[in-house]
Design an enzyme around this catalytic site. Structure first.
Site, mmCIF file in Angstrom:
data_model
loop_
_atom_site.group_PDB
_atom_site.id
_atom_site.type_symbol
_atom_site.label_atom_id
_atom_site.label_comp_id
_atom_site.label_asym_id
_atom_site.label_seq_id
_atom_site.Cartn_x
_atom_site.Cartn_y
_atom_site.Cartn_z
ATOM 1 C CB SER A 44 -0.938 0.019 1.214
ATOM 2 O OG SER A 44 -0.212 0.074 2.424
ATOM 3 C CG HIS A 45 2.576 3.227 2.526
ATOM 4 N ND1 HIS A 45 1.636 2.506 3.229
ATOM 5 C CD2 HIS A 45 2.311 4.537 2.792
ATOM 6 C CE1 HIS A 45 0.851 3.333 3.898
ATOM 7 N NE2 HIS A 45 1.237 4.569 3.642
ATOM 8 C CD GLU A 185 -3.493 -2.623 3.172
ATOM 9 O OE1 GLU A 185 -4.199 -3.419 2.512
ATOM 10 O OE2 GLU A 185 -2.255 -2.717 3.264
#
Length: 334
Positions: A44-45, A185
């Site tokens: 997600s990053h 997310e």
């Protein structure tokens, strides 16, 4: 799935950022950050964030060639004006001075102003703990989150990150949003057409929802009800008005509906155990190790343990990203 080595993924990120007008310092610093996320299994990053980076520059909400400026206002404070650029180059500029001041004064704070921030805080935390310092970092975002008992977004995801140096061992690091889950997310669930668990957020009418799109248009929820809400408020205050920067709601106004990465500030604090403890430092740091060992011995897991394990795998085996994400990243070169 497409499997790439970290070097291949670096080449792709560098090419995308250069093609879209970022100056070389930003190209390298942003690439380091998204690669760290992908390497450590924090997708997600990871490189998915490049989609948001390019959207933000095309929307005119980040300065691609910003040159940050450092200010030295007090013995234990350093400020860096990011000049509207992504936060990474501002952090790079301020870190040496933060370390110097922490070692001199025992503790020091770095305020980064007027930055665009999309990344996980543990990337910065680890660079501080690598200097043997204890670290804390907070930052707001845009208004995505309803306060406890509220029905409209007011807070950002407002992460809090902490790091404790452990010599030859991996540092003790946690980095979590004050929401039930990171916004990324929910965005990945939306991208993949998957429902989200009940309790992550509410729709625009204030009703609980498992539809990621409805929650992204409504509001996320803080973890722990009023406790997470209070922590989110703290982050708004000490990384907003305290350092003369925007709250999450003000950042949303600045965004003007473009859905770009948030523009705001960040506060980092570093503490030097050697200055706090003097000759007794080794003795008390050993007591910390006893605490960590006691946690693990009873079968519990230290925060970031899975992340460090993923790092080792990725360095050896590379990483896998979905074909659809690889295609979308490739389109950024057009």
């Amino acid at each position: 799935m497409a499997r790439l080595t970290l070097d291949e993924l670096r080449e792709l990120s560098v090419a995308i950022l250069r093609h879209n007008g970022f100056s070389e310092p930003h190209v390298q610093a942003v690439t380091d950050t998204v690669l760290a996320g992908e390497r450590d299994g924090c997708t997600s990053h990871g490189v998915w964030r490049l989609l948001g980076c390019i959207h933000t520059v095309r929307a005119g909400k980040v300065v691609a060639d910003a040159v940050p400026e450092l200010f030295d206002p007090a013995p234990a404070i350093v400020r860096v004006d990011a000049k509207g650029g992504f936060s990474q180059c501002a952090f790079d500029l301020g870190l040496p001075k933060l370390v110097e001041k922490a070692r001199s004064q025992g503790l020091a704070a770095l305020a980064i102003n007027h930055c665009v921030h999309f990344s996980a805080l543990w990337v910065e935390i680890e660079r501080i703990t690598a200097q043997g310092l204890v670290a804390l970092a907070v930052t707001p975002a845009q208004a995505y989150v309803a306060p406890a008992g509220g029905t409209r977004p007011l807070f950002g995801t407002n992460p809090i990150a902490f790091g404790w140096p452990r010599g030859e061992n991996d540092p003790y690091v946690f980095d979590f949003a004050t929401t039930v889950v990171a916004r990324g997310e929910i965005q990945l669930h939306e991208r993949e057409g998957k429902a989200i668990p009940l309790g992550w957020g509410i729709d625009a009418q204030g009703n609980p929802s498992t539809d990621p799109s409805a929650v992204l248009d409504g509001a996320m929820l803080t973890f722990g009800g009023h406790k997470g809400s209070a922590l989110a408020t703290m982050v708004e205050l000490i990384a907003g008005p305290l350092i003369g920067d925007l709250t999450s709601a003000e950042s949303t106004v600045f965004d003007e509906g473009t859905k770009s990465s948030p523009h705001h500030g960040e506060l980092l604090i570093a503490l030097d155990p050697a200055r706090f403890l003097g000759a007794d430092a080794a003795q008390h740091l050993a007591r910390a190790e006893t605490l960590f060992e006691s946690i693990v011995d009873m079968g519990a897991r230290l925060p970031s343990q899975r992340r460090f394990a993923a790092r080792k795998r990725s360095l050896a085996e590379g990483v896998a990203i979905s074909d659809s994400l690889y295609a979308d990243l490739s389109k950024l070169l057009e």
